[in-house]
Design a protein around this motif. Sequence first.
Motif, PDB file in Angstrom:
ATOM      1  N   ALA A 142       0.836  -1.223   0.000  1.00  0.00           N
ATOM      2  CA  ALA A 142       0.000   0.000   0.000  1.00  0.00           C
ATOM      3  C   ALA A 142       0.864   1.264   0.000  1.00  0.00           C
ATOM      4  CB  ALA A 142      -0.910  -0.021   1.217  1.00  0.00           C
ATOM      5  N   ASP A 143       2.090   1.152   0.497  1.00  0.00           N
ATOM      6  CA  ASP A 143       2.928   2.356   0.624  1.00  0.00           C
ATOM      7  C   ASP A 143       4.140   2.339  -0.295  1.00  0.00           C
ATOM      8  OD1 ASP A 143       2.044   1.749   3.934  1.00  0.00           O
ATOM      9  OD2 ASP A 143       1.253   3.430   2.728  1.00  0.00           O
ATOM     10  N   GLY A 144       4.129   1.397  -1.252  1.00  0.00           N
ATOM     11  CA  GLY A 144       5.251   1.379  -2.200  1.00  0.00           C
ATOM     12  C   GLY A 144       5.816  -0.022  -2.372  1.00  0.00           C
ATOM     13  N   LEU A 145       6.874  -0.090  -3.217  1.00  0.00           N
ATOM     14  CA  LEU A 145       7.438  -1.389  -3.554  1.00  0.00           C
ATOM     15  C   LEU A 145       8.241  -1.977  -2.396  1.00  0.00           C
ATOM     16  CD1 LEU A 145       8.789  -1.235  -7.219  1.00  0.00           C
ATOM     17  CD2 LEU A 145       6.716  -2.351  -6.363  1.00  0.00           C
ATOM     18  N   LEU A 146       8.138  -3.291  -2.251  1.00  0.00           N
ATOM     19  CA  LEU A 146       8.939  -4.043  -1.275  1.00  0.00           C
ATOM     20  C   LEU A 146       9.520  -5.259  -1.984  1.00  0.00           C
ATOM     21  CD1 LEU A 146       6.483  -3.939   1.784  1.00  0.00           C
ATOM     22  CD2 LEU A 146       8.686  -2.746   1.600  1.00  0.00           C
ATOM     23  N   PRO A 147      10.558  -5.886  -1.401  1.00  0.00           N
ATOM     24  CA  PRO A 147      11.084  -7.101  -2.027  1.00  0.00           C
ATOM     25  C   PRO A 147      10.002  -8.186  -2.072  1.00  0.00           C
ATOM     26  CG  PRO A 147      12.629  -6.242  -0.410  1.00  0.00           C
ATOM     27  CD  PRO A 147      11.363  -5.465  -0.240  1.00  0.00           C
ATOM     28  N   GLY A 148       9.930  -8.875  -3.210  1.00  0.00           N
ATOM     29  CA  GLY A 148       8.932  -9.935  -3.364  1.00  0.00           C
ATOM     30  C   GLY A 148       9.516 -11.306  -3.096  1.00  0.00           C
ATOM     31  N   ALA A 149       8.699 -12.340  -3.365  1.00  0.00           N
ATOM     32  CA  ALA A 149       9.124 -13.716  -3.054  1.00  0.00           C
ATOM     33  C   ALA A 149      10.405 -14.100  -3.790  1.00  0.00           C
ATOM     34  CB  ALA A 149       8.001 -14.679  -3.419  1.00  0.00           C
ATOM     35  N   GLY A 150      10.549 -13.569  -5.008  1.00  0.00           N
ATOM     36  CA  GLY A 150      11.778 -13.894  -5.755  1.00  0.00           C
ATOM     37  C   GLY A 150      13.024 -13.391  -5.061  1.00  0.00           C
ATOM     38  N   SER A 151      12.858 -12.313  -4.288  1.00  0.00           N
ATOM     39  CA  SER A 151      14.006 -11.742  -3.563  1.00  0.00           C
ATOM     40  C   SER A 151      14.249 -12.479  -2.250  1.00  0.00           C
ATOM     41  CB  SER A 151      13.761 -10.252  -3.306  1.00  0.00           C
ATOM     42  OG  SER A 151      13.543  -9.599  -4.543  1.00  0.00           O
ATOM     43  N   ILE A 152      13.276 -13.311  -1.864  1.00  0.00           N
ATOM     44  CA  ILE A 152      13.468 -14.131  -0.656  1.00  0.00           C
ATOM     45  C   ILE A 152      14.237 -15.408  -1.006  1.00  0.00           C
ATOM     46  CG2 ILE A 152      12.262 -15.438   1.168  1.00  0.00           C
ATOM     47  CD1 ILE A 152      11.974 -12.368   1.405  1.00  0.00           C
ATOM     48  N   SER A 153      13.962 -15.947  -2.192  1.00  0.00           N
ATOM     49  CA  SER A 153      14.666 -17.187  -2.582  1.00  0.00           C
ATOM     50  C   SER A 153      16.017 -16.890  -3.241  1.00  0.00           C
ATOM     51  CB  SER A 153      13.798 -18.012  -3.545  1.00  0.00           C
ATOM     52  OG  SER A 153      13.453 -17.243  -4.691  1.00  0.00           O
ATOM     53  N   ALA A 154      16.242 -15.624  -3.591  1.00  0.00           N
ATOM     54  CA  ALA A 154      17.489 -15.270  -4.296  1.00  0.00           C
ATOM     55  C   ALA A 154      18.755 -15.671  -3.541  1.00  0.00           C
ATOM     56  CB  ALA A 154      17.491 -13.777  -4.613  1.00  0.00           C
ATOM     57  N   PRO A 155      18.840 -15.464  -2.209  1.00  0.00           N
ATOM     58  CA  PRO A 155      20.082 -15.869  -1.521  1.00  0.00           C
ATOM     59  C   PRO A 155      20.362 -17.368  -1.647  1.00  0.00           C
ATOM     60  CG  PRO A 155      18.754 -14.442  -0.114  1.00  0.00           C
ATOM     61  CD  PRO A 155      17.902 -14.786  -1.292  1.00  0.00           C
ATOM     62  N   LEU A 156      19.302 -18.173  -1.640  1.00  0.00           N
ATOM     63  CA  LEU A 156      19.501 -19.621  -1.781  1.00  0.00           C
ATOM     64  C   LEU A 156      19.948 -19.963  -3.198  1.00  0.00           C
ATOM     65  CD1 LEU A 156      16.505 -21.159   0.195  1.00  0.00           C
ATOM     66  CD2 LEU A 156      18.947 -21.350   0.750  1.00  0.00           C
ATOM     67  N   ARG A 157      19.338 -19.288  -4.188  1.00  0.00           N
ATOM     68  CA  ARG A 157      19.748 -19.555  -5.571  1.00  0.00           C
ATOM     69  C   ARG A 157      21.238 -19.256  -5.730  1.00  0.00           C
ATOM     70  NH1 ARG A 157      14.684 -17.461  -8.778  1.00  0.00           N
ATOM     71  NH2 ARG A 157      16.008 -17.550 -10.572  1.00  0.00           N
ATOM     72  N   PHE A 158      21.644 -18.141  -5.122  1.00  0.00           N
ATOM     73  CA  PHE A 158      23.059 -17.701  -5.244  1.00  0.00           C
ATOM     74  C   PHE A 158      23.985 -18.675  -4.518  1.00  0.00           C
ATOM     75  CE2 PHE A 158      26.264 -14.770  -6.377  1.00  0.00           C
ATOM     76  CZ  PHE A 158      27.101 -14.578  -5.292  1.00  0.00           C
TER      77      PHE A 158
END
Length: 299
Positions: free
Chosen positions: A193-209
């Motif tokens: 409601a108040d702007g962009l936040l990290p989404g689910a893809g940004s939660i799994s990104a550390p594991l992918r890396f």
Amino acid sequence: MSVRLTSAQDYASLLDRYDTWMFDCDGVLWHGDRLIDGVVEVLGMLRRKNKKILFVTNNATKSRKSYKGKFDQLGVEAHVDEIYGSAYAAAVYLSTVIKLPKEKKVYVIGQAGLEEELHEEGIAFLGGTDPADCTLAPFSLSDFTLDPDVAAVVCGLDTQINYTKLSKAFQYLTRNPECLFIATNEDSTYPSADGLLPGAGSISAPLRFALGKDPVCTGKPSRTMLDCINAKVHYNPERTIMVGDRLNTDILFGQGGGLATLLVLTGITSESDITGPNASPIVPDYVTNSLADICAVTE
Ligand SMILES: O=C(O)[C@H](O)[C@H](O)COP(=O)(O)O
Ligand SMILES: [Mg+2]
């Protein structure tokens, strides 16, 4: 080339052409818990015109049932069997595609909605909202005991992400080469409601890396989400339109299912993403500023 909808006639002919309307949620119906203007009116008009309505969201924080609660709270008519979320798709994928044996478990990075859908499908899980995992205490590998029954890690939007959860998921995914790595969705950002936040893809990104490998994604644009809908709902793809705000999930999802696609500019995608030198190669059939524009049609 997309058709830019502008006149009441444009919207009227869209209503005539499509009998089933699939709606993305975040960025189309609402931003967080704030409804986008005109949504109630447009959905009401579609229902009066006997259109079939489905809600198809990559937001895995809520189950279908808890989404029904959100719709009720916001005063929007919706029925549980109209709601398809990525948490549901992940749980169905594990139960009917993978056929996870009953004695096996899932390590969850995610919130209550994902746990509810796993439970609904009879899938045991650990992690998630367990207070022992929702901690900022240092993670001690020497104190960690691997649960040998964990056969998959499922990662969704988790606003309590932390090093303990990432470390436990990493152990399961590296010590057992058979352990499945599943993402409910890979949206990079989330339009709150108040702007962009990290989404689910940004939660799994550390594991992918850390793992150097990508998860299987069960949400949009993957076929799994559409298979979940097709298993429950009969509709004619040629007279069905997917309405979304994100090109690489909603519009790709619609195109993959042979559906028409309508992009709205109330969420993630802006004008500069679809016009000019840096325009995306993903081209929706139709574009309009907001779902509310369809209110221009007089009944
Ligand atoms: O996981 C995320 O990033 C968010 O839930 C995202 O907004 C997806 O929600 P949708 O637009 O598919 O409703
Ligand atoms: Mg969206």
